[in-house]
Design a protein around this motif. Structure first.
Motif, PDB file in Angstrom:
ATOM      1  N   SER A  76       0.815  -1.222   0.000  1.00  0.00           N
ATOM      2  CA  SER A  76       0.000   0.000   0.000  1.00  0.00           C
ATOM      3  C   SER A  76       0.845   1.266   0.000  1.00  0.00           C
ATOM      4  O   SER A  76       0.354   2.341  -0.369  1.00  0.00           O
ATOM      5  N   ASP A  77       2.100   1.171   0.405  1.00  0.00           N
ATOM      6  CA  ASP A  77       2.963   2.356   0.429  1.00  0.00           C
ATOM      7  C   ASP A  77       4.066   2.275  -0.631  1.00  0.00           C
ATOM      8  O   ASP A  77       5.134   2.855  -0.472  1.00  0.00           O
ATOM      9  N   ASN A 149       8.234   1.062   2.682  1.00  0.00           N
ATOM     10  CA  ASN A 149       8.560  -0.085   3.528  1.00  0.00           C
ATOM     11  C   ASN A 149       8.028   0.053   4.949  1.00  0.00           C
ATOM     12  O   ASN A 149       8.699  -0.260   5.926  1.00  0.00           O
ATOM     13  N   GLY A 150       6.805   0.542   5.059  1.00  0.00           N
ATOM     14  CA  GLY A 150       6.157   0.651   6.362  1.00  0.00           C
ATOM     15  C   GLY A 150       6.526   1.884   7.161  1.00  0.00           C
ATOM     16  O   GLY A 150       6.021   2.076   8.281  1.00  0.00           O
ATOM     17  N   ASN A 155       7.045  11.366   8.294  1.00  0.00           N
ATOM     18  CA  ASN A 155       8.297  11.549   9.021  1.00  0.00           C
ATOM     19  C   ASN A 155       9.076  10.231   9.029  1.00  0.00           C
ATOM     20  O   ASN A 155       9.288   9.614  10.062  1.00  0.00           O
ATOM     21  N   PRO A 156       9.531   9.801   7.838  1.00  0.00           N
ATOM     22  CA  PRO A 156      10.177   8.490   7.765  1.00  0.00           C
ATOM     23  C   PRO A 156      11.657   8.545   8.103  1.00  0.00           C
ATOM     24  O   PRO A 156      12.285   9.605   8.083  1.00  0.00           O
ATOM     25  N   SER A 159      16.601   6.400   5.413  1.00  0.00           N
ATOM     26  CA  SER A 159      17.541   5.325   5.078  1.00  0.00           C
ATOM     27  C   SER A 159      16.826   4.001   4.858  1.00  0.00           C
ATOM     28  O   SER A 159      17.393   3.063   4.300  1.00  0.00           O
ATOM     29  N   LYS A 160      15.560   3.929   5.275  1.00  0.00           N
ATOM     30  CA  LYS A 160      14.773   2.715   5.090  1.00  0.00           C
ATOM     31  C   LYS A 160      13.768   2.834   3.949  1.00  0.00           C
ATOM     32  O   LYS A 160      12.943   1.946   3.730  1.00  0.00           O
ATOM     33  N   VAL A 161      13.855   3.961   3.236  1.00  0.00           N
ATOM     34  CA  VAL A 161      12.974   4.204   2.092  1.00  0.00           C
ATOM     35  C   VAL A 161      13.763   3.969   0.810  1.00  0.00           C
ATOM     36  O   VAL A 161      14.862   4.489   0.640  1.00  0.00           O
ATOM     37  N   GLY A 162      13.207   3.171  -0.096  1.00  0.00           N
ATOM     38  CA  GLY A 162      13.862   2.915  -1.369  1.00  0.00           C
ATOM     39  C   GLY A 162      13.322   3.814  -2.463  1.00  0.00           C
ATOM     40  O   GLY A 162      12.117   4.072  -2.520  1.00  0.00           O
ATOM     41  N   TYR A 163      14.222   4.326  -3.299  1.00  0.00           N
ATOM     42  CA  TYR A 163      13.794   5.223  -4.370  1.00  0.00           C
ATOM     43  C   TYR A 163      14.635   4.984  -5.616  1.00  0.00           C
ATOM     44  O   TYR A 163      15.832   4.711  -5.539  1.00  0.00           O
ATOM     45  N   LYS A 164      13.983   5.078  -6.778  1.00  0.00           N
ATOM     46  CA  LYS A 164      14.700   4.945  -8.041  1.00  0.00           C
ATOM     47  C   LYS A 164      13.990   5.779  -9.100  1.00  0.00           C
ATOM     48  O   LYS A 164      12.759   5.740  -9.207  1.00  0.00           O
ATOM     49  N   ASP A 165      14.756   6.557  -9.859  1.00  0.00           N
ATOM     50  CA  ASP A 165      14.198   7.227 -11.014  1.00  0.00           C
ATOM     51  C   ASP A 165      15.118   7.008 -12.206  1.00  0.00           C
ATOM     52  O   ASP A 165      16.297   6.683 -12.048  1.00  0.00           O
ATOM     53  N   GLN A 166      14.574   7.172 -13.389  1.00  0.00           N
ATOM     54  CA  GLN A 166      15.327   6.906 -14.609  1.00  0.00           C
ATOM     55  C   GLN A 166      14.808   7.838 -15.702  1.00  0.00           C
ATOM     56  O   GLN A 166      13.610   7.893 -15.971  1.00  0.00           O
ATOM     57  N   SER A 167      15.708   8.588 -16.321  1.00  0.00           N
ATOM     58  CA  SER A 167      15.325   9.552 -17.340  1.00  0.00           C
ATOM     59  C   SER A 167      15.639   9.023 -18.730  1.00  0.00           C
ATOM     60  O   SER A 167      16.193   7.933 -18.898  1.00  0.00           O
ATOM     61  N   GLY A 168      15.291   9.810 -19.751  1.00  0.00           N
ATOM     62  CA  GLY A 168      15.620   9.464 -21.123  1.00  0.00           C
ATOM     63  C   GLY A 168      14.931   8.228 -21.656  1.00  0.00           C
ATOM     64  O   GLY A 168      15.480   7.499 -22.477  1.00  0.00           O
ATOM     65  N   LEU A 169      13.702   7.979 -21.219  1.00  0.00           N
ATOM     66  CA  LEU A 169      12.999   6.756 -21.606  1.00  0.00           C
ATOM     67  C   LEU A 169      12.164   6.916 -22.874  1.00  0.00           C
ATOM     68  O   LEU A 169      11.644   5.928 -23.395  1.00  0.00           O
ATOM     69  N   GLY A 170      12.019   8.132 -23.361  1.00  0.00           N
ATOM     70  CA  GLY A 170      11.220   8.371 -24.554  1.00  0.00           C
ATOM     71  C   GLY A 170      10.987   9.858 -24.713  1.00  0.00           C
ATOM     72  O   GLY A 170      11.446  10.667 -23.902  1.00  0.00           O
TER      73      GLY A 170
END
Length: 280
Positions: A76-77, A149-150, A155-156, A159-170
């Motif tokens: 859910s998150d 991740n819960g 106010n997380p 360091s326990k939050v995962g993030y990823k972004d990626q540019s130039g996809l189209g």
């Protein structure tokens, strides 16, 4: 759905300083997020998007999300979406997002097809989904995902939050919508006589939310003989300083006259409705 609000360089590391997600306010900067085991590919989006002066425009997209077996994309998150950016991908680049996150459907245990839309509000300010005229033309596609991740999203422990972004996809064109008219001086003339064909080419101004004449543009004057289905170009006329068109032609047979604009990278092609002129 704005996941990525600001990604800033702090002490040589990328730190996510704000996340905007449903039911959450800007979060605090407690540590740095780790790089989520995810990547994006096979992005599909319209080649061009026509945007007028007031009405919301929605453009659909889809992409393949590949993720590690430890990433629960149905939590859910967990959030993911694609968005548009103008110019070089950076923290200050203009960006356009959707109102909601993408919806993902599993293909395998580690891949999913995600679908969503980018929503554009031309009547808004340029910082809230609106546009500046200078931004018309090519935009690029990026995608992102975040897993809380819960963690408390307001106010997380970052360091326990995962993030990823990626540019130039189209890429896609975000264009100032265009309009074109055709009028004639007479709808019935003798064969061999002339008629004046007038018109106006206009396009949306995203800053004052009105349509103005598109100046200095080549526009084709076309004719379709009555009983046929194909228009043929008779001549090319350039718009004046107000976007107006005007020329005189000889009428040899009954049929329809119209102006047709081929478009530019910033403004879409458009053809006026044909106007019938009968030849007596």
């Amino acid at each position: 759905m704005r996941i990525r609000a600001t990604v800033a360089a702090v002490s040589g590391a990328l730190v996510l300083t704000a996340l905007a997600v449903p039911a959450a306010q800007a979060v605090t900067d407690s540590g740095a997020p780790y790089t989520l085991n995810a990547s994006f590919s096979t992005v599909s989006i319209a080649k061009a998007v026509k945007v007028g002066t007031t009405n919301e425009v929605s453009v659909s997209y889809s992409y393949t999300l590949t993720h590690g077996s430890d990433v629960n994309i149905h939590a859910s998150d967990f959030y993911t979406d694609a968005f548009l950016y103008h110019g070089t991908y950076s923290d200050t680049a203009p960006e356009l997002y959707g109102d909601n996150p993408a919806t993902c459907t599993d293909v395998t245990s580690t891949t999913a097809t995600c679908k969503g839309s980018v929503n554009i509000y031309p009547a808004n300010s340029s910082t809230d989904g609106g546009l500046l005229n200078a931004w018309a033309g090519s935009w690029s596609v990026a995608a992102e995902t975040v897993a809380f991740n819960g963690q408390n999203q307001q106010n997380p422990d970052m360091s326990k939050v995962g993030y990823k972004d990626q540019s130039g996809l189209g890429t896609t064109l975000v264009q100032r919508n265009s309009t074109l008219t055709t009028t004639v001086s007479s709808t019935s003339v003798y064969k061999g006589k002339t008629v004046t064909v007038s018109g106006k080419l206009s396009r949306a101004n995203w800053e004052d939310h009105q349509y103005h004449g598109y100046t200095g543009q080549p526009v084709k004057l076309q004719f379709r003989k009555a009983g046929t289905t194909t228009y043929t170009t008779v001549k090319t006329v350039n718009t004046d300083s107000y976007g107006n068109l005007k020329t005189t032609v000889t009428v040899n047979s009954s049929g329809y006259w119209r102006y047709s604009f081929a478009g530019t990278s910033t403004t879409p092609a458009v053809s006026a409705t044909g106007v019938y002129v009968g030849a007596k």
